[in-house]
Scaffold this motif. Structure first.
Motif, mmCIF file in Angstrom:
data_model
loop_
_atom_site.group_PDB
_atom_site.id
_atom_site.type_symbol
_atom_site.label_atom_id
_atom_site.label_comp_id
_atom_site.label_asym_id
_atom_site.label_seq_id
_atom_site.Cartn_x
_atom_site.Cartn_y
_atom_site.Cartn_z
ATOM 1 N N LEU A 168 0.820 -1.204 0.000
ATOM 2 C CA LEU A 168 0.000 0.000 0.000
ATOM 3 C C LEU A 168 0.862 1.265 0.000
ATOM 4 C CD1 LEU A 168 -2.912 -0.940 2.427
ATOM 5 C CD2 LEU A 168 -3.132 -0.285 0.030
ATOM 6 N N LEU A 169 2.131 1.153 0.436
ATOM 7 C CA LEU A 169 3.020 2.317 0.446
ATOM 8 C C LEU A 169 3.321 2.809 -0.972
ATOM 9 C CD1 LEU A 169 5.463 1.272 3.316
ATOM 10 C CD2 LEU A 169 3.584 2.912 3.429
ATOM 11 N N PRO A 170 3.843 1.953 -1.874
ATOM 12 C CA PRO A 170 4.055 2.437 -3.237
ATOM 13 C C PRO A 170 2.749 2.767 -3.943
ATOM 14 C CG PRO A 170 4.464 0.072 -3.117
ATOM 15 C CD PRO A 170 4.353 0.577 -1.708
ATOM 16 N N PHE A 171 1.663 2.099 -3.577
ATOM 17 C CA PHE A 171 0.369 2.406 -4.187
ATOM 18 C C PHE A 171 -0.061 3.834 -3.845
ATOM 19 C CE2 PHE A 171 -4.289 2.523 -4.105
ATOM 20 C CZ PHE A 171 -4.584 2.033 -5.359
ATOM 21 N N GLY A 172 0.106 4.206 -2.563
ATOM 22 C CA GLY A 172 -0.294 5.548 -2.148
ATOM 23 C C GLY A 172 0.644 6.634 -2.626
ATOM 24 N N ALA A 173 1.935 6.297 -2.803
ATOM 25 C CA ALA A 173 2.915 7.312 -3.181
ATOM 26 C C ALA A 173 3.056 7.476 -4.691
ATOM 27 C CB ALA A 173 4.276 6.964 -2.580
ATOM 28 N N ALA A 174 2.524 6.531 -5.458
ATOM 29 C CA ALA A 174 2.725 6.564 -6.910
ATOM 30 C C ALA A 174 1.964 7.720 -7.545
ATOM 31 C CB ALA A 174 2.272 5.246 -7.523
ATOM 32 N N ARG A 175 2.531 8.245 -8.611
ATOM 33 C CA ARG A 175 1.878 9.306 -9.380
ATOM 34 C C ARG A 175 1.485 8.754 -10.751
ATOM 35 N NH1 ARG A 175 5.898 14.505 -8.254
ATOM 36 N NH2 ARG A 175 5.596 14.568 -5.982
ATOM 37 N N GLY A 176 0.254 8.928 -11.091
ATOM 38 C CA GLY A 176 -0.195 8.542 -12.426
ATOM 39 C C GLY A 176 -0.777 7.152 -12.503
ATOM 40 N N ASN A 177 -0.054 6.132 -12.050
ATOM 41 C CA ASN A 177 -0.504 4.758 -12.209
ATOM 42 C C ASN A 177 -0.215 3.963 -10.929
ATOM 43 O OD1 ASN A 177 -1.279 2.235 -13.040
ATOM 44 N ND2 ASN A 177 0.229 2.051 -14.681
ATOM 45 N N PRO A 178 -1.018 4.158 -9.864
ATOM 46 C CA PRO A 178 -0.735 3.471 -8.604
ATOM 47 C C PRO A 178 -0.853 1.956 -8.712
ATOM 48 C CG PRO A 178 -2.874 4.566 -8.519
ATOM 49 C CD PRO A 178 -2.205 5.022 -9.770
ATOM 50 N N PHE A 179 -1.793 1.461 -9.527
ATOM 51 C CA PHE A 179 -1.936 0.017 -9.670
ATOM 52 C C PHE A 179 -0.682 -0.576 -10.305
ATOM 53 C CE2 PHE A 179 -6.384 1.451 -9.596
ATOM 54 C CZ PHE A 179 -6.874 0.646 -8.581
#
Length: 443
Positions: A407-418
């Motif tokens: 969930l950390l990279p999912f929340g921090a991602a820009r543009g394409n969290p999935f």
């Protein structure tokens, strides 16, 4: 009286049928949650505990329940777990209030903790050699299929018969499995040792606290006091468990269970595989719903090809004449490729999701059987239950930890969290390849 040959043929269906129900009950409530919340007038935080309560009881009791099977006999504990599942499911389906329903879900989790490790231990004791590989293949395939089928069945039952039938559907099947199991399951030897009281209690509380902390991390983040507090308690209790258990005359977790390098490597690989698979199913379900506009029932059907691919690979993978460790590593490589491919998440379902989830399903099916066999087949019969408990604990905790971490990279991602979450999943699968290559060199 059932004929001996017929009884032998029914052993595997009884064990895998029970595991199918356990997986079904884990996911079937997910689709029914909105209806349950509306019926009892509770919000999302309270409703989520119908899932969390099950996980707390299941994860917290796996290790003590596994050892209980070694003490009282795996057949007895398995049948007790299946019977309790039938009773708890009936109570859930007829629940007059939300508190009663929550208690019934906790009882379902306890039943799953009793039946799951005992069923695995029975497979280990009843089947050997190539028959064991095939039996574990069917078991693993049914496990994956049950998780996906739970979402489909939950959607169908909730939309046609009402949410109560998401629980009641388990009752006749579990009752039938318990009755048939009493006739066909071979009697096991009962040890004269007795369960260890205090270490078992400390282990159960420590694991439950850890599961609670990981669930909270997925819901509220790692900085929340509801995450940090339970995780600190889990570390303290599990740290206390080690010296208590070592001093016990009959340890709950004998050191020999985790002392073997190959067995420990297999546990680690199951943990990492679950750390990929749990978040993958969660994020893919979210993407199908939010990104492609699928409803709950459509999402369940969209995930079925993954379960079918897992079924095929787990059933026929053992026919490939290579060492189990090599086959498991190959499966993890396929999972990593599928996750990396899925991280692009481009196009609609037929081209942007379907081929990737089939590849991932094939990889999981190829990996989970050899790692399970390596973990369980080398343990002495007296430790079969606790070894199965450790294996299932690795799968449960791995799935929860993987979801909380990704969930950390999912929340921090820009543009394409999935895409970011799936890319991290590919990295975890590659870490599993490294661990498998280092820890399973003898297999």
């Amino acid at each position: 009286m059932v004929h001996t040959r017929t009884a032998g043929a029914l052993v595997l269906p009884v064990i895998v049928g029970a595991e199918f129900l356990l997986q079904l009950d884990t996911t079937v409530v997910t689709v029914a949650l909105p209806e349950v919340q509306a019926h009892f007038g509770v919000g999302v935080p309270a409703g989520s505990w119908l899932v969390n309560g099950f996980l707390l009881a299941f994860g917290g009791l796996l290790l003590p329940a596994g050892r209980l099977g070694d003490v009282l006999g795996h057949r007895r504990v398995f049948l007790l777990g299946v019977a309790l599942l039938a009773v708890a499911s009936l109570a859930a389906g007829l629940a007059p209030g939300f508190g009663f329903l929550l208690a019934a879900r906790v009882a379902q989790g306890a039943a799953a903790a009793l039946a799951g490790p005992a069923g695995l231990a029975l497979l280990t004791s009843v089947f050997a050699g190539d028959r064991a590989q095939r039996a574990f293949g069917v078991y693993a395939a049914v496990t994956g299929f049950g998780s996906a089928a739970g979402m489909v069945l939950g959607g169908v039952l909730t939309s046609t018969a009402g949410w109560r039938w998401s629980f009641l559907v388990t009752v006749p099947v579990a009752a039938a499995l318990a009755l048939v199991g009493r006739t066909v399951l071979p009697p096991g030897e009962t040890r004269t040792a007795r369960p260890v009281g205090l270490p078992a209690l400390v282990a159960a509380l420590g694991l439950a606290a850890g599961v609670h902390g990981l669930v909270r991390a997925a819901e509220s983040g790692w900085a929340s006091g509801w995450t940090i507090g339970p995780l600190v308690v889990a570390v303290l209790l599990l740290g206390l468990f080690v010296p208590l258990d070592r001093r016990a005359a009959d340890p709950l977790l004998p050191a020999r269970v985790v002392a073997d390098r190959v067995r420990l490597g297999a546990f680690a690989c199951l943990f990492l595989l679950a750390a990929v698979l749990g978040p993958y199913l969660f994020f893919l379900s979210q993407y199908l719903h939010a990104g492609l506009g699928f409803g709950p029932l459509g999402t369940g059907f969209a995930l079925l090809p993954f379960a079918v691919a897992l079924l095929v690979a787990a059933r026929f993978g053992p026919l490939v004449r290579v060492r189990p460790g090599v086959r498991g590593v190959g499966g993890l490589v396929v999972v990593a490729v599928g996750m990396a491919w899925l991280s692009r998440v481009e196009g609609g379902y037929p081209t942007g999701v379907l081929p990737q989830l089939v590849v991932i399903g094939l990889g999981v099916g190829l990996a989970v059987v050899p790692f399970t066999v390596l973990a369980l087949s080398s343990a002495p019969p007296s430790d079969a239950g606790v070894t199965a408990g450790v294996a299932q604990t690795a799968l449960t905790v791995g799935s929860l930890l993987g979801l909380a971490v990704l969930l950390l990279p999912f929340g921090a991602a820009r543009g394409n969290p999935f895409g970011a979450a799936f890319a991290w999943g590919a990295g975890v699968a590659l870490l599993g390849v490294v661990v498998a290559a280092a820890g399973l060199r003898r297999s």
